[in-house]
Design a protein around this motif. Structure first.
Motif, short mmCIF file in Angstrom:
data_model
loop_
_atom_site.label_atom_id
_atom_site.label_comp_id
_atom_site.label_asym_id
_atom_site.label_seq_id
_atom_site.Cartn_x
_atom_site.Cartn_y
_atom_site.Cartn_z
N TYR A 116 0.67 -0.98 -0.32
CA TYR A 116 0.08 0.36 0.35
C TYR A 116 0.54 1.47 0.21
N ILE A 117 0.26 2.25 -0.52
CA ILE A 117 0.47 3.59 -0.34
C ILE A 117 -0.17 4.57 1.03
N LYS A 118 0.32 4.45 1.70
CA LYS A 118 -0.30 4.70 3.37
C LYS A 118 0.07 5.98 3.18
N PHE A 119 -1.51 6.90 3.92
CA PHE A 119 -1.36 9.06 3.64
C PHE A 119 -2.34 9.04 5.48
N GLN A 120 -1.10 9.41 6.34
CA GLN A 120 -2.03 9.28 7.67
C GLN A 120 -1.58 11.13 7.71
N SER A 121 -3.32 11.80 8.57
CA SER A 121 -3.11 13.18 8.93
C SER A 121 -3.35 12.99 10.10
N VAL A 127 -5.98 7.12 4.73
CA VAL A 127 -6.27 6.57 2.64
C VAL A 127 -4.91 5.46 3.03
N MET A 128 -5.44 4.54 1.96
CA MET A 128 -4.86 3.44 1.68
C MET A 128 -4.85 2.73 0.77
N TRP A 129 -3.85 3.57 -0.54
CA TRP A 129 -4.33 2.71 -1.78
C TRP A 129 -3.69 1.58 -1.92
N ASN A 130 -3.75 0.34 -2.93
CA ASN A 130 -3.17 -0.10 -3.08
C ASN A 130 -2.24 -0.67 -4.30
N ARG A 131 -2.09 0.89 -5.17
CA ARG A 131 -2.08 0.84 -6.63
C ARG A 131 -2.34 0.63 -7.69
N GLU A 132 -3.82 -0.57 -7.38
CA GLU A 132 -4.68 -0.95 -8.36
C GLU A 132 -5.85 -0.18 -7.95
#
Length: 731
Positions: A116-121, A127-132
């Motif tokens: 995942y790409i993980k964005f945390q604030s 927000v977590m995205w598996n790049r797909e």
């Protein structure tokens, strides 16, 4: 469409489903409130924002695209206050500037792992995205009933108010189109909005896939998940995926929804099975990592070996290290036993290697021990004092002062007193010079060693030639700029006499609380450093220092508050120009800034350079002090004399060379004689002129190899090649 709310189990403490919104597959969405719907829009849409507040704090936008016939998410756009993050599969920008990952700034963390790409604030969402195809948003309950977007209003009630508009039930497509992000010159078209809300029934042509999907989601292996997450909406999504696929053998047709069901099971606190097979929905992991459906996202690494034990994040799917191993985030070797971890400090250290800095020694797995290293008292630029305990103060003296009156640490060691002579420098109102240093052994005035600012060493008023050895004391030139005094009772003194006299007195830890004077108490307590001989703690440096006058006929000195730079604009400009090298990011001093703060030395530099008669000498003395402070921390500065202070580096005698890192104690032919070999090289590297490695200074001031050295015996030099008789032995 039939809107099916997900069944929640309020008894599960770790159930996060109600605070999670997700999108996956071809066009599936699940709102925070549990509605699962399909929206095929390919434009940029708002997934979530805090639109009901007077000020929009954040928003998350997504955009889908087709790749090889399968849908994928091409990018995310996340806005927090004034920051705009664009996140693609291969890069991240902040306000259109590309940034490397991991990114930690302004309360935002953006990390990239194998799954995942993980964005945390810190605002309160992740927000977590598996790049797909799959994106998940988890939000704090503080935002309940305050959100808009494809994720819904987070009011805890399915359907309302997402799919009810002005009392009318609306379709998912109409709902989705309401959240389109409008950009100039964007010609992306919305999907067609039907006039009627379609009914979520499986068409006859797709019913052939219903049995296949039911057999998967209702199988025994998924039974624990089915108790937590109602599988009906996922079965329907599976059927639509299969029906919409032109190639039913494509893994994507079934894997995307099955993967989402697995993720939702983990969010609900369940344990999904490891359902992926080599030929079915397989996932590849880098290195020797293994893919698991539900594991701790806080993976232990060589640099953070207890992360998993402190983890509060819920489990997720991804690539993990096998049990009994940690991830090597130092040399990137994959998963290794913890015992094989390396460590990094400027360079990589293998297990068992040692790194030493200051008073701590660092082992391969950073197993630290505190070393009993000496403490140092310094007198620099004639008026700047640093005590053994690290307190700094300024005093412009005019007398002999007691630096340290040291009691014996044991019955075998002597008492001693160190006196410093401070005087106003010639023709200068503000300048103070350290003129000489005296050592009274056993406080005996008839047993005095003295060092003067011109490099002369005397014992009882008689000049001695270096190297010099007497009892437990060795004195030698460490370079042409520095003289070292070493003892076998725990005292070491470095006397610098080029360009100015500066003194560094080091005492072993065994002398703690056994010393008094301008160098302080050496008791590791800063609050009582300025204690007078009468035991009174003074509040000002001048009052404290005056109390330690060795001659009470000297006048007391008052505090100086004047600014010497105000007397000469030329001196001020010179000082600011050259002293700026200490804080410049491009100077030779820059590599030490993270270890030793140059700010104090910069202020000293400005004052000393303005007040000094020989501005360059005082400037270079401060530079030398900073270089020594860096060397104490393990950072050896070189080449700092290239543009300034090079006069001293270029004035070495014939046959000698200049170096920034001299650390030899035997520099002369005379030091090689048997009775003079007691010095050691356990001192900080110093700069100055001396003979190159392998050469020694002879009695004529020339550097020669050892075979051309004269011998020194019984006070006489014996030329090389000459033989003598000593006690019936022929040499």
């Amino acid at each position: 469409v039939e809107f099916q709310a997900l069944i929640r189990n309020p008894l599960l403490v770790h159930n996060h489903v109600s605070s999670i919104c997700s999108t996956w597959g071809r066009d599936h969405f699940k709102t925070f409130d549990g509605d699962v719907y399909q929206f095929p829009g390919m434009c940029e849409y708002s997934l979530i924002s805090n639109c009901h507040d007077s000020y929009q704090l954040f928003s998350v936008h997504i955009r889908r695209a087709e790749k090889d016939g399968n849908p994928t998410i091409s990018y995310l756009a996340v806005t927090i206050n004034e920051l705009l993050f664009h996140i693609s599969k291969t890069w991240v920008t902040v306000n259109y500037d590309k940034v490397p990952l991991p990114y930690y700034k302004a309360g935002v963390q953006v990390e990239n792992n194998a799954a995942y790409i993980k964005f945390q604030s810190k605002v309160g969402f992740t927000v977590m995205w598996n790049r797909e195809d799959a994106v998940m948003v988890e939000i704090d309950t503080d935002f309940a009933n305050r959100t808009c977007g494809l994720c819904g209003d987070f009011n805890g009630v399915p359907v309302y108010n997402e799919f009810i508009h002005n009392g009318r039930k609306i379709s998912p497509i109409e709902f989705g189109n309401k959240h389109k992000a409008h950009h100039p010159n964007d010609d992306c078209e919305d999907p067609y909005e039907e006039d009627l809300v379609e009914v979520a029934t499986v068409s006859d042509s797709c019913k052939k896939f219903l049995t296949f999907c039911e057999n998967m989601f209702l199988s025994e292996s998924w039974s624990s998940c089915a108790k937590l997450i109602h599988p009906k909406v996922y079965i329907q999504a599976c059927v639509k995926d299969m029906c919409g696929c032109s190639n039913n053998t494509n893994d994507f047709c079934v894997c995307s929804t099955l993967s989402e069901f697995s993720r939702q099971c983990s969010h609900a606190g369940g344990q999904p099975p490891n359902w992926r097979k080599t030929q079915f929905c397989a996932k590849e992991c880098p290195y020797n990592m293994v893919y698991e459906e539900s594991g701790s996202p806080c993976m232990d690494t060589c640099t953070h070996q207890d992360t998993s034990s402190l983890c509060e994040d819920h489990k997720t799917d991804g690539c993990f290290c096998p049990s009994g191993t940690v991830f090597d985030d130092i040399s990137e070797r994959g998963c290794i036993p913890q015992s094989e971890c390396q460590c990094k400090h400027d360079k990589i250290y293998n297990s068992g290697e040692v790194y030493r800095q200051d008073q701590e020694e660092w082992y391969g797995m950073w197993d630290c021990i505190t070393l009993e290293t000496p403490a140092t008292c310094a007198i620099e630029q004639g008026s700047y004092f640093t005590t053994f305990d690290g307190k700094t103060y300024t005093f412009h003296g005019d007398c002999y002062y007691t630096l340290a009156k040291v009691e014996s640490k044991d019955r075998a060691s002597p008492k001693f007193t160190l006196l410093a002579q401070l005087v106003p420098c010639a023709h200068q109102q503000f300048d103070t010079c350290l003129k000489s240093l005296k050592i009274l052994l056993n406080n005996d005035k008839n047993n005095v060693l003295s060092f003067t600012s011109d490099g002369v060493v005397q014992q009882n008023m008689q000049t001695v030639t270096l190297p010099y050895q007497s009892g437990d004391i060795d004195i030698f030139h460490a370079s042409s700029f520095h003289i070292l005094l070493q003892t076998r009772f725990g005292l070491q003194i470095q006397i610098q006499h080029v360009p100015l006299m500066q003194v560094y007195i080091s005492l072993e830890q065994s002398y703690r609380s056994k010393t008094r004077g301008l160098c302080g108490n050496f008791n590791m307590i800063l609050s009582d450093e300025m204690k007078t001989p009468q035991g009174i703690v003074e509040g000002t440096a001048a009052t404290f220092s005056n109390s330690w006058k060795a001659n009470f006929m000297c006048s007391d000195i008052e505090e100086r508050l004047d600014d010497p730079c105000s007397l000469s604009l030329e001196n001020e400009m010179y000082a600011k120009h050259w002293c700026a090298l200490l804080v410049s990011p491009d100077s030779a001093f820059a590599q030490c800034r993270s270890v030793v703060d140059p700010e104090m030395f910069y202020k000293r530099c400005i004052y000393s350079t303005c007040s000094c008669e020989k501005s360059e000498a005082c400037l270079c003395a401060v530079f030398s002090s900073y270089a020594r402070a860096c060397a104490e921390k393990g950072v050896l500065l070189t080449n700092w004399r290239e543009n300034v202070c090079d006069t001293y580096a270029k004035s070495c005698p014939a046959s000698q060379t200049f170096s920034y890192t001299h650390q030899r104690c035997q520099l002369t032919c005379r030091s090689l004689s048997s009775e003079q070999q007691s010095c050691t090289s356990d001192f900080l590297p110093v700069d100055g002129c001396s003979c190159a490695e392998g050469l020694y200074l002879n009695e004529n001031g020339l550097c020669v190899p050892v075979e051309k050295c004269s011998c020194f015996y019984n006070g006489n030099y014996i030329k090389p090649g000459t033989s003598i008789n000593i006690r019936d032995d022929h040499w």
